[in-house]
Scaffold this motif. Structure first.
Motif, PDB file in Angstrom:
ATOM      1  N   ALA A   1      -8.448  -0.851   0.008  1.00  0.00           N
ATOM      2  CA  ALA A   1      -7.642  -2.063   0.127  1.00  0.00           C
ATOM      3  C   ALA A   1      -8.398  -3.284  -0.391  1.00  0.00           C
ATOM      4  CB  ALA A   1      -7.220  -2.269   1.582  1.00  0.00           C
ATOM      5  N   GLY A   2      -9.087  -3.148  -1.518  1.00  0.00           N
ATOM      6  CA  GLY A   2      -9.738  -4.280  -2.135  1.00  0.00           C
ATOM      7  C   GLY A   2      -8.721  -5.170  -2.828  1.00  0.00           C
ATOM      8  N   GLY A   3      -9.203  -6.215  -3.463  1.00  0.00           N
ATOM      9  CA  GLY A   3      -8.280  -7.156  -4.085  1.00  0.00           C
ATOM     10  C   GLY A   3      -8.018  -6.915  -5.553  1.00  0.00           C
ATOM     11  N   GLY A   4      -8.679  -5.909  -6.166  1.00  0.00           N
ATOM     12  CA  GLY A   4      -8.535  -5.698  -7.604  1.00  0.00           C
ATOM     13  C   GLY A   4      -7.108  -5.401  -8.039  1.00  0.00           C
ATOM     14  N   ARG A   5      -6.440  -4.496  -7.325  1.00  0.00           N
ATOM     15  CA  ARG A   5      -5.061  -4.160  -7.693  1.00  0.00           C
ATOM     16  C   ARG A   5      -4.148  -5.373  -7.516  1.00  0.00           C
ATOM     17  NH1 ARG A   5      -4.087   1.458  -7.644  1.00  0.00           N
ATOM     18  NH2 ARG A   5      -5.978   2.459  -8.428  1.00  0.00           N
ATOM     19  N   ALA A   6      -4.427  -6.161  -6.486  1.00  0.00           N
ATOM     20  CA  ALA A   6      -3.612  -7.357  -6.251  1.00  0.00           C
ATOM     21  C   ALA A   6      -3.793  -8.374  -7.373  1.00  0.00           C
ATOM     22  CB  ALA A   6      -3.983  -7.989  -4.909  1.00  0.00           C
ATOM     23  N   GLU A   7      -5.022  -8.511  -7.864  1.00  0.00           N
ATOM     24  CA  GLU A   7      -5.265  -9.460  -8.957  1.00  0.00           C
ATOM     25  C   GLU A   7      -4.499  -9.041 -10.206  1.00  0.00           C
ATOM     26  OE1 GLU A   7      -6.778 -12.238  -8.621  1.00  0.00           O
ATOM     27  OE2 GLU A   7      -7.513 -11.902  -6.593  1.00  0.00           O
ATOM     28  N   GLU A   8      -4.551  -7.742 -10.538  1.00  0.00           N
ATOM     29  CA  GLU A   8      -3.823  -7.255 -11.707  1.00  0.00           C
ATOM     30  C   GLU A   8      -2.317  -7.414 -11.501  1.00  0.00           C
ATOM     31  OE1 GLU A   8      -5.026  -3.253 -12.340  1.00  0.00           O
ATOM     32  OE2 GLU A   8      -7.136  -3.755 -12.636  1.00  0.00           O
ATOM     33  N   GLY A   9      -1.856  -7.007 -10.319  1.00  0.00           N
ATOM     34  CA  GLY A   9      -0.435  -7.138 -10.024  1.00  0.00           C
ATOM     35  C   GLY A   9       0.017  -8.579  -9.978  1.00  0.00           C
TER      36      GLY A   9
ATOM     37  N   GLN B   1      -3.351   3.434  -3.300  1.00  0.00           N
ATOM     38  CA  GLN B   1      -2.848   4.641  -2.651  1.00  0.00           C
ATOM     39  C   GLN B   1      -3.893   5.130  -1.656  1.00  0.00           C
ATOM     40  OE1 GLN B   1       0.447   5.849  -3.672  1.00  0.00           O
ATOM     41  NE2 GLN B   1       0.273   3.763  -4.487  1.00  0.00           N
ATOM     42  N   SER B   2      -3.470   5.370  -0.433  1.00  0.00           N
ATOM     43  CA  SER B   2      -4.377   5.834   0.615  1.00  0.00           C
ATOM     44  C   SER B   2      -3.682   6.902   1.442  1.00  0.00           C
ATOM     45  CB  SER B   2      -4.797   4.657   1.521  1.00  0.00           C
ATOM     46  OG  SER B   2      -5.524   5.130   2.631  1.00  0.00           O
ATOM     47  N   PRO B   3      -4.176   8.145   1.411  1.00  0.00           N
ATOM     48  CA  PRO B   3      -3.507   9.233   2.137  1.00  0.00           C
ATOM     49  C   PRO B   3      -3.355   8.975   3.627  1.00  0.00           C
ATOM     50  CG  PRO B   3      -5.156  10.091   0.626  1.00  0.00           C
ATOM     51  CD  PRO B   3      -5.340   8.608   0.665  1.00  0.00           C
TER      52      PRO B   3
ATOM     53  N   LEU C   1       0.815  -1.215   0.000  1.00  0.00           N
ATOM     54  CA  LEU C   1       0.000   0.000   0.000  1.00  0.00           C
ATOM     55  C   LEU C   1       0.847   1.263   0.000  1.00  0.00           C
ATOM     56  CD1 LEU C   1      -3.080   0.900   0.350  1.00  0.00           C
ATOM     57  CD2 LEU C   1      -2.458   1.290   2.734  1.00  0.00           C
ATOM     58  N   ASN C   2       0.411   2.233  -0.814  1.00  0.00           N
ATOM     59  CA  ASN C   2       1.042   3.555  -0.914  1.00  0.00           C
ATOM     60  C   ASN C   2       2.413   3.536  -1.583  1.00  0.00           C
ATOM     61  OD1 ASN C   2      -1.076   5.017   0.145  1.00  0.00           O
ATOM     62  ND2 ASN C   2      -0.334   4.892   2.241  1.00  0.00           N
ATOM     63  N   THR C   3       2.810   2.398  -2.144  1.00  0.00           N
ATOM     64  CA  THR C   3       4.067   2.371  -2.885  1.00  0.00           C
ATOM     65  C   THR C   3       3.837   2.907  -4.290  1.00  0.00           C
ATOM     66  OG1 THR C   3       4.713   0.386  -1.673  1.00  0.00           O
ATOM     67  CG2 THR C   3       6.006   0.953  -3.608  1.00  0.00           C
ATOM     68  N   SER C   4       4.692   3.798  -4.718  1.00  0.00           N
ATOM     69  CA  SER C   4       4.642   4.339  -6.075  1.00  0.00           C
ATOM     70  C   SER C   4       6.044   4.769  -6.447  1.00  0.00           C
ATOM     71  CB  SER C   4       3.664   5.516  -6.174  1.00  0.00           C
ATOM     72  OG  SER C   4       4.088   6.591  -5.343  1.00  0.00           O
ATOM     73  N   LEU C   5       6.227   5.170  -7.677  1.00  0.00           N
ATOM     74  CA  LEU C   5       7.543   5.598  -8.131  1.00  0.00           C
ATOM     75  C   LEU C   5       7.812   7.007  -7.619  1.00  0.00           C
ATOM     76  CD1 LEU C   5      10.004   4.796  -9.785  1.00  0.00           C
ATOM     77  CD2 LEU C   5       8.897   5.764 -11.807  1.00  0.00           C
ATOM     78  N   ASP C   6       8.309   7.084  -6.399  1.00  0.00           N
ATOM     79  CA  ASP C   6       8.625   8.370  -5.787  1.00  0.00           C
ATOM     80  C   ASP C   6       9.959   8.255  -5.062  1.00  0.00           C
ATOM     81  OD1 ASP C   6       8.044   6.874  -3.531  1.00  0.00           O
ATOM     82  OD2 ASP C   6       6.161   7.879  -3.100  1.00  0.00           O
ATOM     83  N   GLU C   7      10.365   9.322  -4.401  1.00  0.00           N
ATOM     84  CA  GLU C   7      11.664   9.332  -3.745  1.00  0.00           C
ATOM     85  C   GLU C   7      11.747   8.296  -2.632  1.00  0.00           C
ATOM     86  OE1 GLU C   7      14.849  12.630  -2.064  1.00  0.00           O
ATOM     87  OE2 GLU C   7      12.707  13.075  -1.993  1.00  0.00           O
TER      88      GLU C   7
END
Length: 599
Positions: free
Chosen positions: A402-410, A391-393, A349-355
């Motif tokens: 925090a559903g499972g959709g992103r996990a299924e794609e990933g 992503q969750s502020p 969660l909240n991981t993205s291409l950032d510093e």
């Protein structure tokens, strides 16, 4: 050629000269690439090892700039080579179409005039009288299907044949003229600014050049890339290409080749390093917050790639890079194609291409590689950001995201990536470990649902997990004795309310945040061993092997609310026990891991 191109001119175009020019630019690109390679692997390393002081640092800076200049020369010359080869390829197609039409005219005894019209002889029998029908001349139409019929029938049988030939001649000439115009525009733009420096703005221009050439040569190269093939088939495809073909793909499609599972690691690394500079140039030309965030990360990754490894540090390989979605980056410490042990870590969660990713998540794999190599030097460790993590502020407080959709794609993408590593590893049967942290463990769980599990993977490590989407370690495809779980006592994520608890827990979430949800849910059903995504992996019911980890900082301490216990599993300083355990599993020495009782 010009807009007044004729069929006679088209027939005389010397495509072999275009290809010869392309070869010349190819040789220039190769020389530039060799010069860059010598600077980066010999001169820079030798200078750093033998010299110290301000003068040495200044020399290093100038050599780096020179290497970047050679990289720019390599990129632009490679684009020129491919543009010229593609131009020749398309011109040959039109010459072939023209030649077929002219051959048909000769065989029928027709005459093709300079303007493309076709004269045909008398033939057939008239309706009145015994003489043949007179001949005539047919003028070509580029789009004959768009011309309405006249309603009159020409009974001379040669008329239709002549019209077909004339139409084919016109179509070939017009297609060639369009090709000429299109490539002339591209080639005019493939030029560098005067001077010895290659500023950032020039790289922005290079990114635009690459995009223009890609658009132009799509039919020449792109269609042959086996995007839908299995990793092993992609590996075979790459092996069958000639050196020149590989060089063209790397010059024009570094993004596709660098991110294609089944391509050897050294090739992916070279392609992605080139694409990294193009991405930096592209994002520097944009003016928005998302581009700025990714740009910081890309520059940090570039800095790390250029840095001299310290003694004991494993070499970096850039196995994937991209700016789509929240960004993509796959970095390996150690060569996965030559290592006996390969471990891939999926962040959550909240991981993205950032510093934070470029400095923190990459450090986790680097620390893991160093730790695992104490037990087996032939170990590579990878950070895999090949999907859009939720992503969750407010962190794990927003359970809705925090559903499972992103996990299924990933999971599908991670499954393919690991299949690629299994295909390209030169040892044939490496020991491979999939590691999921936080929501990344749910993604690893999703990856096991495809086929017979994750290709090549024989061990799975789950840390800080809110569940993996299944209720038993037996469902992960490696056997429960090969599933290892780390769950800190004070890690709130491993104690998230289950769906059964969520009604009461969500009330706590609304009024008091994640801490209140945790407390309220636990009070509701203190014996529930379910997590948010299925059974708690650290529970006895799940059946995995739970290894020792430090408790981590308490959720509520003197400094207020803290979830630091969730992010210390890989840190050899803050949680030595956990870091050592993960390293042992990654190195193939799981029998040495110290276990503790499940929940």
């Amino acid at each position: 050629m010009s807009s007044t191109l004729t069929w006679a001119t088209l027939s005389q175009v010397k495509c072999d000269e275009l290809e010869g020019a392309a070869d010349g630019w190819g040789r220039a690109a190769n020389r530039a690439d060799a010069a860059r390679d010598r600077i980066e692997k010999q001169l820079l390393n030798g200078l750093r090892e033998t010299q110290r002081g301000e003068a040495a640092e200044a020399a290093v800076g100038r050599l780096r700039r020179l290497a970047r200049n050679f990289q720019y020369v390599y990129t632009e010359c490679g684009l020129l080579r491919t543009a010229l080869n593609s131009l020749a390829h398309e011109m040959k197609d039109q010459q072939r179409a023209l030649r077929d039409a002219l051959d048909d005219a000769t065989a029928l005894g027709f005459t093709v005039h300079a303007d493309g019209s076709v004269t045909y002889p008398e033939a057939g029998e008239g309706l009145i009288g015994d003489g043949p029908l007179p001949g005539g001349t047919a003028s070509g139409v580029a789009g004959p299907g768009l011309v309405a019929p006249s309603g009159l029938v020409a009974p001379n049988p040669n008329r239709a044949k002549a019209q077909d030939i004339a139409d084919r001649v016109v179509r070939a000439v017009q297609a060639a003229a369009e090709t000429d115009w299109r490539y002339a525009d591209i080639l005019r733009k493939l030029k560098a600014e005067e001077g010895l420096r290659v500023p950032d703005a020039t790289w922005t221009d290079a990114a635009a050049d690459a995009a223009a050439v890609r658009d132009a040569v799509g039919g020449y190269l792109e269609k042959a890339i086996p995007l839908d093939a299995a990793p092993a088939e992609r590996k075979e495809w790459w092996a069958r290409l000639t050196d020149e073909q590989r060089e063209e793909y790397l010059a024009v499609y570094p993004d596709r080749i660098g991110n294609l599972d089944g391509i050897p690691a050294l090739v992916r690394d070279a392609a992605n390093r080139d694409n990294l500079r193009l991405l930096i140039g592209k994002l520097e030309g944009l003016d928005d917050d998302a581009a700025a965030t990714k740009l910081v990360a890309l520059r940090e990754i570039d800095r790390q790639l250029q840095a001299v490894p310290r003694a004991g540090d494993p070499p970096m390989y850039l196995l994937g890079i991209g700016d789509e979605g929240n960004g993509r980056a796959i970095v390996s410490y150690g060569n996965p194609d030559t290592s006996r042990n390969v471990a891939a870590y999926v962040p959550g969660l909240n991981t993205s291409l950032d510093e934070e990713f470029a400095k923190g998540d990459l450090k986790r794999s680097r620390d893991l590689a160093i730790g695992a190599q104490r037990h087996d030097p032939s170990t590579a460790s990878i950070t895999w950001l090949g999907y859009d993590a939720p992503q969750s502020p407010d962190g794990w407080g927003s359970l809705a995201v925090a559903g499972g959709g992103r996990a299924e794609e990933g999971g599908r993408s991670f499954h393919g990536f690991m299949g690629g590593l299994a295909a390209t590893n030169e040892l044939g049967d490496p020991h491979m470990t999939a590691i999921g942290h936080s929501y990344g463990s749910r993604t690893v769980g999703a990856a096991t649902e495809h086929g017979d599990g994750i290709p090549g993977v024989s061990d799975i490590v789950l840390v800080g997990s809110p569940g993996v989407g299944v209720d038993s370690a037996d469902e992960l495809g490696v056997g429960r004795d090969h599933v290892f779980v780390g769950a800190a006592k004070n890690d709130i994520v491993t104690e998230l309310p289950s769906r059964k608890q969520s009604l009461i827990g969500s009330a706590g979430l609304v009024f008091g945040g994640p801490a209140a949800a945790y407390v309220a849910g636990d009070i509701a059903d203190p014996g529930d061993d379910d997590a948010w995504f299925g059974k708690d992996p650290a529970s006895d019911a799940f059946g995995a092997r739970r290894f020792r980890v430090d408790d981590g900082p308490p959720l509520v301490g003197r400094g207020g609310l803290s979830i630091d216990a969730h992010s210390q599993y890989f840190d050899p300083v803050l949680d030595r026990s956990s870091a050592d355990s993960i390293g042992l599993v990654a190195a193939g020495h799981s029998h040495m891991v110290k276990m503790e009782e499940p929940r």
